[in-house]
Design a protein around this motif. Structure first.
Motif, PDB file in Angstrom:
ATOM      1  N   ILE A  37      67.862 -13.397  19.614  1.00 24.57           N
ATOM      2  CA  ILE A  37      66.742 -14.293  19.290  1.00 24.57           C
ATOM      3  C   ILE A  37      65.708 -13.565  18.436  1.00 24.57           C
ATOM      4  N   SER A  38      65.398 -12.326  18.802  1.00 30.24           N
ATOM      5  CA  SER A  38      64.415 -11.545  18.038  1.00 30.24           C
ATOM      6  C   SER A  38      64.886 -11.305  16.615  1.00 30.24           C
ATOM      7  N   GLU A  39      66.176 -11.043  16.453  1.00 26.29           N
ATOM      8  CA  GLU A  39      66.729 -10.828  15.112  1.00 26.29           C
ATOM      9  C   GLU A  39      66.655 -12.107  14.280  1.00 26.29           C
ATOM     10  N   ARG A  40      66.970 -13.228  14.901  1.00 27.17           N
ATOM     11  CA  ARG A  40      66.887 -14.505  14.179  1.00 27.17           C
ATOM     12  C   ARG A  40      65.446 -14.816  13.784  1.00 27.17           C
ATOM     13  N   PHE A  41      64.529 -14.550  14.702  1.00 25.95           N
ATOM     14  CA  PHE A  41      63.108 -14.769  14.418  1.00 25.95           C
ATOM     15  C   PHE A  41      62.650 -13.881  13.266  1.00 25.95           C
ATOM     16  N   ALA A  42      63.017 -12.602  13.331  1.00 22.33           N
ATOM     17  CA  ALA A  42      62.620 -11.666  12.272  1.00 22.33           C
ATOM     18  C   ALA A  42      63.168 -12.103  10.915  1.00 22.33           C
ATOM     19  N   GLU A  43      64.397 -12.572  10.898  1.00 19.97           N
ATOM     20  CA  GLU A  43      65.007 -13.000   9.640  1.00 19.97           C
ATOM     21  C   GLU A  43      64.286 -14.221   9.068  1.00 19.97           C
ATOM     22  N   LYS A  44      63.914 -15.144   9.922  1.00 20.89           N
ATOM     23  CA  LYS A  44      63.183 -16.319   9.452  1.00 20.89           C
ATOM     24  C   LYS A  44      61.807 -15.929   8.907  1.00 20.89           C
ATOM     25  N   VAL A  62      61.665 -24.750  30.528  1.00 19.74           N
ATOM     26  CA  VAL A  62      61.225 -24.889  29.142  1.00 19.74           C
ATOM     27  C   VAL A  62      61.535 -23.578  28.421  1.00 19.74           C
ATOM     28  N   SER A  63      62.316 -23.643  27.375  1.00 17.08           N
ATOM     29  CA  SER A  63      62.676 -22.429  26.643  1.00 17.08           C
ATOM     30  C   SER A  63      61.439 -21.785  26.032  1.00 17.08           C
ATOM     31  N   CYS A  64      61.531 -20.506  25.723  1.00 15.05           N
ATOM     32  CA  CYS A  64      60.441 -19.812  25.034  1.00 15.05           C
ATOM     33  C   CYS A  64      60.367 -20.283  23.577  1.00 15.05           C
ATOM     34  N   LEU A  65      59.353 -19.829  22.866  1.00 12.86           N
ATOM     35  CA  LEU A  65      59.216 -20.217  21.462  1.00 12.86           C
ATOM     36  C   LEU A  65      60.412 -19.788  20.632  1.00 12.86           C
ATOM     37  N   ASN A  66      60.990 -18.646  20.983  1.00 10.05           N
ATOM     38  CA  ASN A  66      62.196 -18.145  20.323  1.00 10.05           C
ATOM     39  C   ASN A  66      62.058 -18.148  18.795  1.00 10.05           C
ATOM     40  N   GLU A  67      62.881 -18.943  18.115  1.00 10.65           N
ATOM     41  CA  GLU A  67      62.823 -18.997  16.647  1.00 10.65           C
ATOM     42  C   GLU A  67      62.338 -20.363  16.164  1.00 10.65           C
ATOM     43  N   ASP A  68      61.571 -21.025  16.995  1.00 13.28           N
ATOM     44  CA  ASP A  68      60.991 -22.314  16.637  1.00 13.28           C
ATOM     45  C   ASP A  68      60.296 -22.215  15.281  1.00 13.28           C
TER      46      ASP A  68
END
Length: 339
Positions: A77-84, A317-323
């Motif tokens: 999730i952190s990698e996807r967020f960083a990429e976005k 409720v999921s975290c913000l993640n890559e929202d």
């Protein structure tokens, strides 16, 4: 002026669900003096002599329950967020973890290869705590002094009450709960020992854990995890227009037998059905990325505890993640830093 770059830092994860990898991860994590803040010799005996002989096997089993085919959920999730985020800004963005092989040092090395010497450190923790936000900042400072002394660093302050973070959380929550009719919304925050609150009080006298100190203005609030958690709830409740009695706070993930922040999430989950609360939604605002503490402790164990106690319906409720809204917020903060 030099070249600017960003280092996002999250908690970290074992490399795999193998017991040896979990043991290595727990060793680094629990031996951190800001996580278990007792004298080194006591910490050494406790961690090396007891916990690491018992806990890794149990933790490995828990990780297996939530592990994705791509790897650790928190890391993926952190990698996807960083990429976005990377696609939204005009400076290099690296990712590091406080514990584990994807280290802060590797993140700084990645930025150094891109000739970055002005670093914006972003601890991915909304609230200040010595065992989360503070240990990330101090580790990064130490590395700059020892290995990257050509770099300068700015740090994103805790954003627990930042209007744009609150807006993102509320929008995400409303999407997650669409169609779910709940009796109660539980804000479950990661717990910390009560003594950490007193240690973090620069006045040495404000924090009393008596229900009033968090309401009375003080410089201590800048480093008070408990106050900041309550403020997140307060701001979200205000934004969402929730009625009194439809929500509550609790704290999860206790370790050892010391008194931790109360009320305890597991005890609340077991008690609520007897209080007439049959349909429950649980949000975990201390985490921006889903991880063991949310996916296993809340979505699996917490659900089981609630239903076994007489609950009828449970929603994690999921975290913000890559929202996308959260990505936009982070990109905006980064642009404001380098502009």
């Amino acid at each position: 002026m030099g070249k600017s770059g960003v280092l996002l830092v999250n908690l970290g994860s074992p490399d795999s669900t193998k017991v040896k990898d979990v043991r290595r991860y727990l060793d680094e994590f629990l031996m951190d003096e800001r996580v278990i803040d007792i004298p080194y010799w006591k910490r050494f005996l406790l961690i090396k002599g007891i916990i690491l002989n018992v806990r890794p096997k149990k933790s490995a089993a828990a990780y297996k329950k939530i592990w994705w085919k791509e790897g650790s959920p928190l890391v993926v999730i952190s990698e996807r967020f960083a990429e976005k985020v990377r696609k939204k800004v005009d400076v290099p963005v690296a990712l590091g973890m406080r514990y584990g092989s994807m280290s802060i040092k590797k993140g700084l090395e990645e930025l150094k290869k891109q000739h970055v010497n002005n670093v914006f450190l972003v601890p991915l923790y909304p609230h200040y705590a010595m065992s989360s936000y503070e240990t990330v900042v101090e580790k990064a400072k130490s590395l700059l002094e020892s290995d990257f002394n050509e770099m300068k660093m700015d740090v994103l302050e805790p954003f627990y009450n930042h209007p744009e973070y609150i807006d993102a959380m509320c929008e995400h929550l409303e999407k997650e709960l669409k169609g779910f009719d709940y009796d109660q919304l539980l804000f479950s925050y990661h717990g910390i020992p009560e003594r950490h609150i007193f240690k973090g009080d620069p006045t040495g006298k404000h924090c009393k854990l008596d229900g009033s100190c968090c309401e009375n203005s003080s410089v201590a609030h800048k480093t008070c995890y408990r106050h900041q958690c309550f403020e997140t709830t307060k701001e979200m409740v205000k934004k969402l227009g929730l009625k009194e009695g439809t929500y509550r706070n609790s704290f999860q993930s206790r370790l050892l037998k010391d008194p931790w922040l109360r009320p305890y999430t597991d005890q609340e989950l077991e008690a609520m059905p007897q209080q007439g609360i049959k349909k429950l939604a649980v949000i975990t605002p201390a985490f921006v990325s889903d991880c063991l503490e949310t996916l296993e402790e809340i979505a699996m164990e917490g659900k089981e505890e609630f239903l076994d106690a007489g609950g009828e319906d449970f929603k994690h409720v999921s975290c913000l993640n890559e929202d996308d809204v959260w990505v936009e917020v982070m990109a905006k903060w980064i642009k404001e830093w380098y502009s």
